[in-house]
Design an enzyme around this catalytic site. Structure first.
Site, PDB file in Angstrom:
ATOM      1  N   LEU A  35       0.831  -1.203   0.000  1.00  0.00           N
ATOM      2  CA  LEU A  35       0.000   0.000   0.000  1.00  0.00           C
ATOM      3  C   LEU A  35       0.869   1.259   0.000  1.00  0.00           C
ATOM      4  O   LEU A  35       0.576   2.227  -0.708  1.00  0.00           O
ATOM      5  CB  LEU A  35      -0.925  -0.007   1.230  1.00  0.00           C
ATOM      6  CG  LEU A  35      -1.774   1.241   1.439  1.00  0.00           C
ATOM      7  CD1 LEU A  35      -2.707   1.474   0.250  1.00  0.00           C
ATOM      8  CD2 LEU A  35      -2.574   1.141   2.735  1.00  0.00           C
ATOM      9  N   THR A 113       2.471  -8.318   8.749  1.00  0.00           N
ATOM     10  CA  THR A 113       1.351  -8.849   7.963  1.00  0.00           C
ATOM     11  C   THR A 113       1.456 -10.347   7.653  1.00  0.00           C
ATOM     12  O   THR A 113       0.669 -10.855   6.863  1.00  0.00           O
ATOM     13  CB  THR A 113       1.230  -8.068   6.629  1.00  0.00           C
ATOM     14  OG1 THR A 113       2.488  -8.127   5.951  1.00  0.00           O
ATOM     15  CG2 THR A 113       0.837  -6.630   6.843  1.00  0.00           C
ATOM     16  N   ASP A 155     -10.059  -6.863   7.582  1.00  0.00           N
ATOM     17  CA  ASP A 155     -11.294  -7.663   7.731  1.00  0.00           C
ATOM     18  C   ASP A 155     -11.091  -8.794   8.742  1.00  0.00           C
ATOM     19  O   ASP A 155     -12.067  -9.340   9.259  1.00  0.00           O
ATOM     20  CB  ASP A 155     -11.722  -8.238   6.374  1.00  0.00           C
ATOM     21  CG  ASP A 155     -10.648  -9.091   5.715  1.00  0.00           C
ATOM     22  OD1 ASP A 155      -9.436  -8.838   5.943  1.00  0.00           O
ATOM     23  OD2 ASP A 155     -10.989 -10.034   4.974  1.00  0.00           O
ATOM     24  N   TYR A 178      -2.749 -12.250  14.177  1.00  0.00           N
ATOM     25  CA  TYR A 178      -2.653 -11.034  13.350  1.00  0.00           C
ATOM     26  C   TYR A 178      -3.901 -10.160  13.559  1.00  0.00           C
ATOM     27  O   TYR A 178      -3.793  -8.956  13.831  1.00  0.00           O
ATOM     28  CB  TYR A 178      -2.490 -11.436  11.877  1.00  0.00           C
ATOM     29  CG  TYR A 178      -2.705 -10.320  10.897  1.00  0.00           C
ATOM     30  CD1 TYR A 178      -1.748  -9.333  10.710  1.00  0.00           C
ATOM     31  CD2 TYR A 178      -3.891 -10.250  10.137  1.00  0.00           C
ATOM     32  CE1 TYR A 178      -1.952  -8.294   9.806  1.00  0.00           C
ATOM     33  CE2 TYR A 178      -4.103  -9.223   9.228  1.00  0.00           C
ATOM     34  CZ  TYR A 178      -3.137  -8.251   9.067  1.00  0.00           C
ATOM     35  OH  TYR A 178      -3.355  -7.237   8.172  1.00  0.00           O
ATOM     36  N   TRP A 203      -7.823  -8.417   1.528  1.00  0.00           N
ATOM     37  CA  TRP A 203      -7.364  -9.158   0.345  1.00  0.00           C
ATOM     38  C   TRP A 203      -6.665  -8.244  -0.681  1.00  0.00           C
ATOM     39  O   TRP A 203      -7.007  -8.197  -1.859  1.00  0.00           O
ATOM     40  CB  TRP A 203      -8.554  -9.870  -0.321  1.00  0.00           C
ATOM     41  CG  TRP A 203      -9.217 -10.927   0.494  1.00  0.00           C
ATOM     42  CD1 TRP A 203      -9.234 -11.048   1.859  1.00  0.00           C
ATOM     43  CD2 TRP A 203     -10.011 -12.017  -0.012  1.00  0.00           C
ATOM     44  NE1 TRP A 203      -9.979 -12.135   2.228  1.00  0.00           N
ATOM     45  CE2 TRP A 203     -10.469 -12.741   1.107  1.00  0.00           C
ATOM     46  CE3 TRP A 203     -10.382 -12.423  -1.303  1.00  0.00           C
ATOM     47  CZ2 TRP A 203     -11.280 -13.873   0.968  1.00  0.00           C
ATOM     48  CZ3 TRP A 203     -11.182 -13.546  -1.425  1.00  0.00           C
ATOM     49  CH2 TRP A 203     -11.619 -14.259  -0.303  1.00  0.00           C
TER      50      TRP A 203
END
Ligand SMILES: NC(=O)c1ccc[n+]([C@@H]2O[C@H](COP(=O)([O-])OP(=O)(O)OC[C@H]3O[C@@H](n4cnc5c(N)ncnc54)[C@H](OP(=O)(O)O)[C@@H]3O)[C@@H](O)[C@H]2O)c1
Length: 388
Positions: A35, A113, A155, A178, A203
């Site tokens: 990102l 992550t 999510d 996580y 995702w």
């Protein structure tokens, strides 16, 4: 929707806070992540000043380093504001209030992550240090400097028991380490830094870094190449079909985050840099040309930002293979058959209702995937069949 004609010069970003013109400096943590790289690319194209700090130069677990980085960004924004003749206390309007620190937006994209690795008892503490302690450090530094903060969450804070999309205020119940650490990060942000956006996404895929579409393409290539040496016996790809979520193009997410926070990404010609996120405009031409829409920062709070629609990993994989043109079958399996260390929610579709309420929406995931695949074909041609 307010439409105001205007032109832009480089190095300026404007937020429509009641007509107040603001100079922004964006500080990105985790600047070399998937990102972070997309945020950089957008800000670069739009000529917005930014600093994308990654490891090792900005370790978010180092409280002092984080405080110093935010303080420096505020200083630089203040200098830039002065040189452009915009005095302090220029920030009228909702959202950011007054004062030079409001010219800085901090996007906290750094995170641990590795979802499966985090289940290893030796790794849990590392995940918690980055995702909880690191986030606390960023939130404290932003609160002290009066700088708004975007915290990117997941999510995986949800348990997957629902069968209709999760709303922002549904109770979280993470199934893995996580998810638990990211949720604790959310809680720290809410407690410490009132001027925040918590953005849950899911995702992620983009041309930079490791992600599911790239892994599928690598597996498809290996299967076809291996099949050729086995006399045409191409092994099918086996992909789980009992987890449903929202694939999200990191580039669309990056744009939506900037729009949410009131940073318009417009190139020096006055054209919006990307078109994955819309502010009410559904027509593509209108979106591309939606350059004159003066953005206002959305109210602080929690938002879900994913591409539209939902699918299982199996359905996602099938579409990836089809678009690439690899002659490989994709076979559905269950999570129990795959037997990964971390449990994952069976259903983690995030409702876009709150995002829509502020006039923002991302395109459906199949459309975003097509754009991504075209980009990836140029970026990493080795992941595609020759002449395909
Ligand atoms: N990827 C997904 O599918 C997904 C889904 C939902 C939510 N999210 C969230 O979205 C955000 C961005 O994800 P992403 O896919 O861009 O992740 P990513 O590619 O793994 O990037 C995270 C970055 O954070 C860096 N980082 C790790 N520890 C750090 C530390 N102590 N200090 C500073 N930086 C550190 C990593 O550096 P190294 O690579 O050097 O370790 C990496 O560059 C994260 O908050 C993630 O939790 C991601």
């Amino acid at each position: 929707m307010e439409v105001i004609g205007r032109s832009f010069t480089g190095a300026e970003a404007t937020a429509g806070m009641g007509g107040g013109k603001k100079v922004y400096r964006v500080l990105i943590t985790g600047g070399r992540g998937q990102l972070g790289r997309e945020l950089q690319r957008l800000l670069e194209q739009a000529g917005v000043e930014y600093e994308a700090a990654g490891l090792p130069e900005l370790d978010v677990t180092d409280e002092r380093a984080v405080r110093e980085a935010v303080r420096r960004a505020v200083e630089q924004a203040r200098d830039r504001g002065r040189s452009q003749g915009q005095g302090e206390g220029h920030g009228q309007g909702q959202g950011y209030g007054r004062g030079p620190a409001r010219a800085v937006l901090v996007i906290h994209a750094a995170a641990y992550t590795a979802v499966d690795r985090a289940e290893d008892p030796a790794e849990r503490e590392v995940a918690a240090r980055v995702n909880v302690l690191g986030t606390r450090n960023v939130a404290r530094a932003c609160a002290a400097a009066g700088a708004p903060l975007v915290y990117v969450s997941t999510d995986f804070v949800f348990g997957g028991e629902k069968r209709v999309p999760y709303e922002v205020d549904d109770p979280p119940s993470p199934l893995n380490v996580y998810g638990a650490t990211k949720l604790a990060g959310e809680q720290a942000v809410r407690e410490i830094c009132p001027q925040h956006y918590i953005v849950r996404t899911a995702w992620l895929f983009g041309v930079h870094g490791r992600n599911f579409p790239k892994a599928i393409l690598e597996a498809a290539r290996a299967s076809v190449t291996g099949g050729e040496s086995r006399g045409g016996n191409v092994k099918p790809l086996r992909v789980v079909n009992d987890q449903v979520g929202c694939p999200t193009y990191a580039r669309d997410l990056a744009e939506a985050i900037l729009l949410l926070a009131g940073v318009e990404v417009i190139d020096p010609q006055g054209v919006r840099v990307v078109t994955g996120a819309t502010r009410g405009a559904s027509d593509l031409a209108e979106r591309v040309r939606a350059t004159t829409t003066l953005p206002a920062p959305a109210p602080f709070g929690t938002y879900h930002i994913t591409n539209g629609g939902s699918c299982s990993w199996y359905e996602f994989a099938r579409e990836i293979v089809r678009l690439a043109g690899w002659p490989v079958e994709v076979e559905p399996i269950t999570s129990a058959q795959l037997n990964r260390p971390a449990r994952r929610p069976a259903y983690s579709v995030l409702s876009p209702a709150r995002l829509r309420s502020v006039g923002l929406e991302l395109r459906p995931w199949p459309e975003a995937l097509r754009t991504f695949m075209a980009e990836l074909r140029t970026h990493s041609p080795e992941l595609f069949p020759e002449g395909g």
